[in-house]
Design a protein around this motif. Structure first.
Motif, short mmCIF file in Angstrom:
data_model
loop_
_atom_site.label_atom_id
_atom_site.label_comp_id
_atom_site.label_asym_id
_atom_site.label_seq_id
_atom_site.Cartn_x
_atom_site.Cartn_y
_atom_site.Cartn_z
N GLU A 1 15.97 -2.23 24.53
CA GLU A 1 16.30 -1.07 25.38
C GLU A 1 17.53 -1.37 26.24
N ASP B 1 10.86 3.07 21.13
CA ASP B 1 10.71 3.06 22.58
C ASP B 1 9.61 4.03 23.02
N HIS C 1 13.92 -7.34 27.91
CA HIS C 1 13.78 -5.88 28.02
C HIS C 1 14.38 -5.39 29.34
N HIS D 1 5.53 0.78 23.74
CA HIS D 1 5.05 0.41 25.07
C HIS D 1 3.62 0.82 25.33
N ASP E 1 9.98 -1.94 19.41
CA ASP E 1 9.77 -1.67 20.84
C ASP E 1 8.87 -0.46 21.05
N HIS F 1 8.44 6.54 25.91
CA HIS F 1 9.43 6.94 26.90
C HIS F 1 10.21 8.16 26.42
ZN ZN Z 1 11.51 -0.14 25.75
#
Ligand code: ZN
Length: 374
Positions: free
Chosen positions: A238, A311, A184, A11, A9, A314
């Protein structure tokens, strides 16, 4: 042999709607200007807030918009061999299925050209226009020949529970191409994110995503998706996962009493989840005490459920401490790579082939269905 980590994951962030213009046909390119269409990003992640991205990962440009920067910050420190790009640009937001389909196709083509072509370690999820399951299935069929797309991506909060039969054309097409379906955190905002109405604050919205994941898990099981598509695997992304044991205890207990109404759910829900659902690691909603975290894993009852993720970019994830220090070595290895290879047939094929990405349209003959890999 130690396998290179697989990040399930990351982004990439679309710098703006204008970036999709080269990938839209002339009609939609003109429409975006003529209608004065603005950004489609949902408010579920506050992009302008100072804490949207980790301060130590702030790029000179907006976080997540530069493939080289993202690779240097999220892949290199871990020695990551492969990373799955999940672009959350809100193609699910417009009520027009024509616009949703045009944006989804443009976004997938943008990911292929601007990200996958630039770093051999990148893979991506196919973003689908869920306004129309038929058009979503068509988008999967269009992209599936490019084997760098390894998953179908949906949101935890869409217009209806994801087990509903109306969604099944998406699952049928995903299953046909041995693509897991990733769900997600996020919303198309057709409904409130909580079961009791609209919250006032982002903290409520974000915490409530776990409720949505629980409801989706119940829906997928009760409606019979796992029975109908015996090779299909779902990946909750997530979603958090420390809520899982208590939810499974409750759902399995009531399945015992009420299974007569869902006869196609032939196994205890906890068993179905252990066999067919995976969860990305970060961000972890973990207790402080490592002993308690290990006990949660014991309650989950399998070392195959968790998939390494950062992730990035983030702010909630734990930076280079993404793998909890209390994880035993064997579990860490499973989480870092082995579980992902069992979950994603196309990643397994890449690794077997020396990590080089197969050319678009490569023969799919070597692909095993997810059900056959474990
Ligand atoms: Zn994510």
């Amino acid at each position: 042999m130690t396998l290179a980590p697989i990040d399930c994951d990351i982004h990439p962030v679309l710098p703006g709607l204008a970036s999709l213009a080269p990938y839209l046909d002339p009609h939609w390119r003109e429409q975006i200007v003529a209608r004065g269409l603005d950004e489609q990003e949902s408010i579920s992640y506050p992009k302008n807030a100072p804490l949207t991205a980790r301060a130590d990962f702030r790029a000179p440009s907006r976080a997540g918009t530069d493939p080289r920067h993202l690779a240097a910050e999220a892949l290199d420190p871990f020695g990551t061999g492969l990373a799955i790009c999940n672009c959350l640009y809100g193609v699910q937001l417009p009520f027009s299925e024509d616009l949703g389909a045009a944006l989804a196709s443009a976004l997938n083509d943008w990911i292929a050209r601007e990200w996958l072509d630039r770093d051999q370690r990148f893979r991506a999820s196919i973003v689908v226009p869920t306004q129309s399951p038929a058009r979503a299935a068509a988008e999967i069929a269009r992209l599936a020949p490019d084997r760098r797309f390894v998953q179908v991506l949906m949101l935890a909060n869409d217009s209806a529970p994801l087990g509903n039969r109306a969604w099944w054309p998406i699952y049928e097409e995903a299953s046909r191409h041995c693509l897991p379906v990733g769900i997600h955190a996020g919303s198309s905002y057709r409904h409130a994110v909580t079961g009791i109405g609209w919250p006032s604050y982002y903290i409520e919205d974000y915490a409530a995503q776990a409720q949505s994941f629980q409801s989706q898990l119940a829906s997928l099981i009760a409606e019979g998706v796992f029975a109908k598509f015996p090779d299909l695997v779902f990946v909750f992304i997530e979603s958090g996962w420390t809520w899982l044991p208590a939810f499974l205890w409750r759902f399995t207990k009531f399945w015992r009493g009420l299974r007569a109404e869902v006869p196609w759910v032939a196994a205890p829900p906890a068993e179905i989840v252990r066999a067919r659902v995976r969860f990305t690691l970060q961000p972890i909603d973990a207790p402080e005490d490592p002993a308690v975290l290990l006990r949660v894993l014991e309650h989950i009852g399998s070392d195959r459920l968790l998939l390494f993720s950062t992730d990035h970019p983030h702010w909630q994830f734990d930076g280079t401490a993404a793998i909890p220090a209390c994880f035993p070595e064997a579990l860490a290895q499973r989480v870092l790579a082995e579980n992902a290879l069992e979950t994603y047939p196309r990643l397994a094929a890449s690794v077997r082939g020396g990590n080089a990405p197969p050319p678009p349209g490569a023969d799919a003959a070597e692909e095993n269905g997810p059900g056959e890999t474990r």
